[in-house]
Design a protein around this motif. Sequence first.
Motif, PDB file in Angstrom:
ATOM      1  N   ILE A  19       0.918  -9.871  -9.284  1.00 41.14           N
ATOM      2  CA  ILE A  19       1.582  -9.643 -10.380  1.00 41.14           C
ATOM      3  C   ILE A  19       2.670  -8.446 -10.267  1.00 41.14           C
ATOM      4  O   ILE A  19       2.099  -7.285  -9.835  1.00 41.14           O
ATOM      5  N   GLY A  20       3.860  -8.745 -10.607  1.00 40.41           N
ATOM      6  CA  GLY A  20       4.757  -7.407 -10.496  1.00 40.41           C
ATOM      7  C   GLY A  20       6.181  -8.188 -10.550  1.00 40.41           C
ATOM      8  O   GLY A  20       6.461  -9.350 -10.339  1.00 40.41           O
ATOM      9  N   PHE A  21       7.089  -6.978 -10.546  1.00 40.03           N
ATOM     10  CA  PHE A  21       8.464  -7.367 -10.386  1.00 40.03           C
ATOM     11  C   PHE A  21       9.251  -6.281  -9.608  1.00 40.03           C
ATOM     12  O   PHE A  21       8.603  -5.235  -9.479  1.00 40.03           O
ATOM     13  N   SER A  22      10.336  -6.764  -8.882  1.00 37.50           N
ATOM     14  CA  SER A  22      11.180  -5.466  -8.101  1.00 37.50           C
ATOM     15  C   SER A  22      12.381  -5.377  -8.553  1.00 37.50           C
ATOM     16  O   SER A  22      12.969  -6.440  -8.363  1.00 37.50           O
ATOM     17  N   LEU A  23      12.855  -4.550  -8.809  1.00 37.02           N
ATOM     18  CA  LEU A  23      14.237  -4.237  -9.032  1.00 37.02           C
ATOM     19  C   LEU A  23      14.935  -4.362  -7.633  1.00 37.02           C
ATOM     20  O   LEU A  23      16.033  -4.768  -7.545  1.00 37.02           O
ATOM     21  N   PHE A  24      14.393  -3.499  -6.932  1.00 35.89           N
ATOM     22  CA  PHE A  24      15.118  -3.340  -5.339  1.00 35.89           C
ATOM     23  C   PHE A  24      14.153  -2.772  -4.381  1.00 35.89           C
ATOM     24  O   PHE A  24      13.186  -2.116  -4.645  1.00 35.89           O
ATOM     25  N   SER A  25      13.911  -3.351  -3.377  1.00 36.63           N
ATOM     26  CA  SER A  25      12.934  -3.200  -2.071  1.00 36.63           C
ATOM     27  C   SER A  25      14.056  -3.467  -0.689  1.00 36.63           C
ATOM     28  O   SER A  25      14.317  -4.271  -0.680  1.00 36.63           O
ATOM     29  N   GLY A  26      13.631  -2.301   0.046  1.00 37.31           N
ATOM     30  CA  GLY A  26      14.450  -2.407   1.367  1.00 37.31           C
ATOM     31  C   GLY A  26      13.500  -1.754   2.416  1.00 37.31           C
ATOM     32  O   GLY A  26      12.765  -0.661   2.031  1.00 37.31           O
ATOM     33  N   VAL A  27      13.879  -2.121   3.668  1.00 40.72           N
ATOM     34  CA  VAL A  27      13.078  -1.549   4.799  1.00 40.72           C
ATOM     35  C   VAL A  27      13.864  -1.535   6.050  1.00 40.72           C
ATOM     36  O   VAL A  27      14.538  -2.656   6.168  1.00 40.72           O
ATOM     37  N   TYR A  28      13.852  -0.374   6.681  1.00 43.87           N
ATOM     38  CA  TYR A  28      14.469  -0.509   8.031  1.00 43.87           C
ATOM     39  C   TYR A  28      13.637  -0.296   9.037  1.00 43.87           C
ATOM     40  O   TYR A  28      12.698   0.518   8.989  1.00 43.87           O
ATOM     41  N   ILE A  29      13.579  -1.120  10.046  1.00 45.71           N
ATOM     42  CA  ILE A  29      12.628  -0.979  11.033  1.00 45.71           C
ATOM     43  C   ILE A  29      13.548  -0.577  12.410  1.00 45.71           C
ATOM     44  O   ILE A  29      14.273  -1.134  12.925  1.00 45.71           O
ATOM     45  N   GLN A  30      13.114   0.275  12.998  1.00 41.65           N
ATOM     46  CA  GLN A  30      13.773   0.925  14.075  1.00 41.65           C
ATOM     47  C   GLN A  30      12.898   0.951  15.183  1.00 41.65           C
ATOM     48  O   GLN A  30      11.624   1.169  15.307  1.00 41.65           O
ATOM     49  N   LEU A  31      13.534   0.409  16.382  1.00 45.35           N
ATOM     50  CA  LEU A  31      12.792   0.184  17.694  1.00 45.35           C
ATOM     51  C   LEU A  31      13.633   1.071  18.796  1.00 45.35           C
ATOM     52  O   LEU A  31      14.862   0.810  18.773  1.00 45.35           O
ATOM     53  N   ARG A  32      13.100   1.583  19.544  1.00 48.20           N
ATOM     54  CA  ARG A  32      13.795   2.333  20.782  1.00 48.20           C
ATOM     55  C   ARG A  32      12.581   2.278  21.859  1.00 48.20           C
ATOM     56  O   ARG A  32      11.371   2.235  21.698  1.00 48.20           O
ATOM     57  N   ARG A  33      13.487   2.390  23.209  1.00 48.83           N
ATOM     58  CA  ARG A  33      12.565   2.170  24.452  1.00 48.83           C
ATOM     59  C   ARG A  33      11.836   3.512  24.614  1.00 48.83           C
ATOM     60  O   ARG A  33      10.852   3.483  25.124  1.00 48.83           O
ATOM     61  N   SER A  34      12.552   4.588  24.409  1.00 42.67           N
ATOM     62  CA  SER A  34      11.951   5.900  24.451  1.00 42.67           C
ATOM     63  C   SER A  34      12.665   6.861  23.568  1.00 42.67           C
ATOM     64  O   SER A  34      13.466   6.446  23.052  1.00 42.67           O
ATOM     65  N   GLU A  63       9.174   7.495   5.127  1.00 39.03           N
ATOM     66  CA  GLU A  63       9.499   7.446   6.393  1.00 39.03           C
ATOM     67  C   GLU A  63       8.397   7.720   7.278  1.00 39.03           C
ATOM     68  O   GLU A  63       7.910   8.719   7.311  1.00 39.03           O
ATOM     69  N   THR A  64       8.091   6.742   8.121  1.00 41.97           N
ATOM     70  CA  THR A  64       6.968   7.086   9.332  1.00 41.97           C
ATOM     71  C   THR A  64       7.565   7.885  10.262  1.00 41.97           C
ATOM     72  O   THR A  64       8.514   8.056  10.729  1.00 41.97           O
ATOM     73  N   ALA A  65       6.763   8.460  11.219  1.00 39.02           N
ATOM     74  CA  ALA A  65       6.643   9.111  12.378  1.00 39.02           C
ATOM     75  C   ALA A  65       7.025   7.997  13.351  1.00 39.02           C
ATOM     76  O   ALA A  65       6.580   6.790  13.079  1.00 39.02           O
ATOM     77  N   TRP A  66       7.507   8.382  14.607  1.00 41.96           N
ATOM     78  CA  TRP A  66       7.740   7.255  15.489  1.00 41.96           C
ATOM     79  C   TRP A  66       6.375   7.005  16.229  1.00 41.96           C
ATOM     80  O   TRP A  66       5.500   7.756  16.452  1.00 41.96           O
ATOM     81  N   MET A  67       6.243   5.467  16.147  1.00 41.01           N
ATOM     82  CA  MET A  67       4.812   5.100  16.480  1.00 41.01           C
ATOM     83  C   MET A  67       4.728   4.431  18.060  1.00 41.01           C
ATOM     84  O   MET A  67       5.825   3.786  18.090  1.00 41.01           O
ATOM     85  N   LYS A  68       4.128   4.722  18.946  1.00 39.02           N
ATOM     86  CA  LYS A  68       4.294   4.131  20.355  1.00 39.02           C
ATOM     87  C   LYS A  68       3.492   2.941  20.079  1.00 39.02           C
ATOM     88  O   LYS A  68       2.379   2.378  19.505  1.00 39.02           O
ATOM     89  N   ILE A  69       4.307   1.965  20.731  1.00 39.40           N
ATOM     90  CA  ILE A  69       3.666   0.540  20.749  1.00 39.40           C
ATOM     91  C   ILE A  69       3.474   0.176  22.163  1.00 39.40           C
ATOM     92  O   ILE A  69       4.610   0.260  22.894  1.00 39.40           O
ATOM     93  N   ASP A  70       2.368  -0.488  22.401  1.00 41.14           N
ATOM     94  CA  ASP A  70       2.144  -1.228  23.623  1.00 41.14           C
ATOM     95  C   ASP A  70       2.914  -2.456  23.741  1.00 41.14           C
ATOM     96  O   ASP A  70       2.500  -3.563  23.152  1.00 41.14           O
ATOM     97  N   THR A  71       3.913  -2.620  24.518  1.00 43.58           N
ATOM     98  CA  THR A  71       4.656  -3.848  24.658  1.00 43.58           C
ATOM     99  C   THR A  71       3.957  -5.052  25.510  1.00 43.58           C
ATOM    100  O   THR A  71       4.393  -5.919  25.311  1.00 43.58           O
TER     101      THR A  71
END
Length: 157
Positions: A19-34, A63-71
């Motif tokens: 239940i709800g409504f959204s006027l606007f929602s957006g997300v950026y997903i940033q990926l980097r090797r190092s 805004e999250t901190a950079w998270m280490k991801i196990d590839t």
Amino acid sequence: MEMKILASGIGAALPKTSIGFSLFSGVYIQLRRSSSDQPQTFGIASGLEIGGNSGTLIAGHIETAWMKIDTTKHVWLCSRSSLVGKLGEVELKGTLAFSGTIDVNFTIFDANNESTFSLSRIKVESKGGQLADTKIRGVIKDMMGKTQNGRALCAQP
């Protein structure tokens, strides 16, 4: 590999319901090797929407901190074809006032709307504010443009 999420939304959604409504929602997903590499940016945006697919309680920005991801566990993050044009959902759970920790869920769905890839992290250091969970669902777009298509997102394990 490292990942960072930046999300903003304005609307009203009741947590754990559709239940709800959204006027606007957006997300950026940033990926980097190092930490020394330029991040590749992907985005999901939704406009006016009724229902619980996207939304936040009143307004939120995180805004999250950079998270280490196990590839080796998440090799799907290394391929643009696993991301661009696919239906994705980012959910940020927890109350945040200026800084603290939140839980992050990032899911990719296939053509049958079944989850094919998923990444979950708990207690991710973040800054910003939200009263309740933020969820953004939509088609993932490459925000870097076609000039970046030949570059690998991460070093292959």
